[in-house]
Motif scaffolding. Structure first.
Motif, PDB file in Angstrom:
ATOM      1  N   ASN A 126      -4.251   6.416  -6.265  1.00 47.98           N
ATOM      2  CA  ASN A 126      -3.237   6.078  -5.279  1.00 47.98           C
ATOM      3  C   ASN A 126      -2.410   7.310  -4.977  1.00 47.98           C
ATOM      4  O   ASN A 126      -1.379   7.551  -5.606  1.00 47.98           O
ATOM      5  CB  ASN A 126      -2.343   4.947  -5.792  1.00 47.98           C
ATOM      6  CG  ASN A 126      -1.403   4.431  -4.732  1.00 47.98           C
ATOM      7  OD1 ASN A 126      -1.561   4.701  -3.546  1.00 47.98           O
ATOM      8  ND2 ASN A 126      -0.409   3.682  -5.160  1.00 47.98           N
TER       9      ASN A 126
ATOM     10  N   ALA B   8       5.074   6.958 -14.015  1.00 43.53           N
ATOM     11  CA  ALA B   8       4.013   5.956 -14.157  1.00 43.53           C
ATOM     12  C   ALA B   8       3.087   6.255 -15.329  1.00 43.53           C
ATOM     13  O   ALA B   8       2.265   5.426 -15.692  1.00 43.53           O
ATOM     14  CB  ALA B   8       3.200   5.861 -12.862  1.00 43.53           C
TER      15      ALA B   8
ATOM     16  N   ALA C 230      -4.536  -6.398  -4.934  1.00 41.49           N
ATOM     17  CA  ALA C 230      -3.910  -6.125  -6.234  1.00 41.49           C
ATOM     18  C   ALA C 230      -4.700  -6.778  -7.363  1.00 41.49           C
ATOM     19  O   ALA C 230      -4.906  -6.175  -8.422  1.00 41.49           O
ATOM     20  CB  ALA C 230      -2.467  -6.621  -6.241  1.00 41.49           C
TER      21      ALA C 230
ATOM     22  N   GLN D 117      -0.797   0.538 -10.636  1.00 33.79           N
ATOM     23  CA  GLN D 117      -0.159   1.181  -9.496  1.00 33.79           C
ATOM     24  C   GLN D 117      -0.679   2.594  -9.266  1.00 33.79           C
ATOM     25  O   GLN D 117      -0.429   3.178  -8.215  1.00 33.79           O
ATOM     26  CB  GLN D 117       1.354   1.209  -9.684  1.00 33.79           C
ATOM     27  CG  GLN D 117       1.995  -0.171  -9.682  1.00 33.79           C
ATOM     28  CD  GLN D 117       3.499  -0.108  -9.839  1.00 33.79           C
ATOM     29  OE1 GLN D 117       4.075   0.967 -10.013  1.00 33.79           O
ATOM     30  NE2 GLN D 117       4.147  -1.263  -9.813  1.00 33.79           N
ATOM     31  N   LYS D 118      -1.411   3.136 -10.232  1.00 38.25           N
ATOM     32  CA  LYS D 118      -2.001   4.468 -10.056  1.00 38.25           C
ATOM     33  C   LYS D 118      -3.232   4.443  -9.174  1.00 38.25           C
ATOM     34  O   LYS D 118      -3.749   5.493  -8.796  1.00 38.25           O
ATOM     35  CB  LYS D 118      -2.387   5.054 -11.424  1.00 38.25           C
ATOM     36  CG  LYS D 118      -1.228   5.262 -12.387  1.00 38.25           C
ATOM     37  CD  LYS D 118      -1.750   5.802 -13.706  1.00 38.25           C
ATOM     38  CE  LYS D 118      -0.650   5.886 -14.744  1.00 38.25           C
ATOM     39  NZ  LYS D 118      -1.180   6.362 -16.045  1.00 38.25           N
TER      40      LYS D 118
ATOM     41  N   ASN E 162      -1.782   2.204 -15.650  1.00 37.17           N
ATOM     42  CA  ASN E 162      -0.992   1.357 -14.770  1.00 37.17           C
ATOM     43  C   ASN E 162      -1.761   1.098 -13.476  1.00 37.17           C
ATOM     44  O   ASN E 162      -2.212   2.043 -12.819  1.00 37.17           O
ATOM     45  CB  ASN E 162       0.332   2.072 -14.450  1.00 37.17           C
ATOM     46  CG  ASN E 162       1.322   1.165 -13.741  1.00 37.17           C
ATOM     47  OD1 ASN E 162       0.943   0.273 -12.986  1.00 37.17           O
ATOM     48  ND2 ASN E 162       2.599   1.403 -13.972  1.00 37.17           N
TER      49      ASN E 162
END
Length: 258
Positions: free
Chosen positions: A202, A211, A139, A156-157, A154
């Motif tokens: 992702n 997102a 991360a 998380q993408k 983001n």
């Protein structure tokens, strides 16, 4: 893409690909894709003595100055290279290009600009070298990469994958965000032909629209509209050329008959 293995043997059906194949999973044709449902065992923890031995063995194989160094507290530092293979545009502050790849960036379109953000396509062959610690997680690597390229999307993408060779095939495995890339690098050795880190989108099977910010969604709509117009223009140009050749052929046949 799942957390298991999948083959890298993928090709686009056409040279021109639309935003559908750029933004959404399944837009390109995957050939001979194989998945391995077996979960790889988590590397066991090493003692300080084992770490020292592996670092010495690692450094003896290094052909440049990118050595690993063990600290007094038992942690160690070193370098990893990450290949960026992103097919979607990324968002950066408007009017600013990441200095590390200034000449390599391809701007999407002036029309895609918002008041504060701009969309760019990062080159598929972009490589970034990071100096990290054995405590640095996946991360944190992703966040560090985005910060270096000044990407506002983001985290998380994106996902970090390890690319390796298995049974004669080049395979990708998505890494959990809590994994430590430098530990994997130490265990694999410095040979990047055996193990490489890759940053990709992702893929979760479905597009997570929540997102994306409103400006990003507006950018996607403008890109889709532009690519649709380009595709229509290509089709019209193709058939205009075909119509012209057909008319010339008919005219030539008429002249021969008369």
């Amino acid at each position: 893409m799942s957390s298991g293995y999948s083959s890298l043997d993928e090709e686009l059906e056409e040279f021109f690909f639309t935003a559908k194949s750029t933004f959404f999973k399944g837009g390109s044709a995957a050939k001979n894709v194989k998945r391995d449902a077996a979960v790889e065992e988590t590397p066991k923890a090493l003692t300080p003595q084992e770490i020292q031995q592996k670092i010495e063995r690692y450094n003896s194989k290094v052909k440049n100055c990118l050595l690993m160094k063990q600290n007094d507290d038992g942690t160690y530092t070193g370098f990893i290279k990450v290949h960026l293979k992103l097919r979607r545009p990324v968002t950066v502050p408007a009017g600013i290009r990441p200095q590390s790849i200034y000449d390599a960036l391809k701007e999407v379109n002036p029309a895609d600009r918002t008041d504060r953000r701009t969309s760019f396509y990062l080159p598929l062959d972009a490589v970034k070298q990071l100096h990290i610690s054995s405590t640095t997680t996946v991360a944190e690597v992703i966040q560090g990469l985005l910060k270096k390229f000044m990407v506002l999307d983001n985290p998380q993408k994106f996902a970090l994958f390890k690319q390796l060779k298995k049974d004669g095939q080049v395979l990708l495995q998505k890494l959990p965000i809590s994994d430590h890339p430098l530990h994997l690098r130490l265990l694999a050795g410095p040979d990047t032909n055996f193990l490489t880190f890759v940053l990709k989108e992702n893929e979760t099977g479905e597009v997570e629209w929540d997102a994306f910010s409103i400006p990003e969604l507006q950018n996607f709509l403008m890109i889709l509209d532009r690519e649709e117009k380009e595709k229509i223009h290509q089709v019209q140009k193709k058939y205009d050329s075909f119509r012209q050749r057909l008319r010339e052929t008919l005219k030539e046949m008429d002249s021969k008959l008369t």
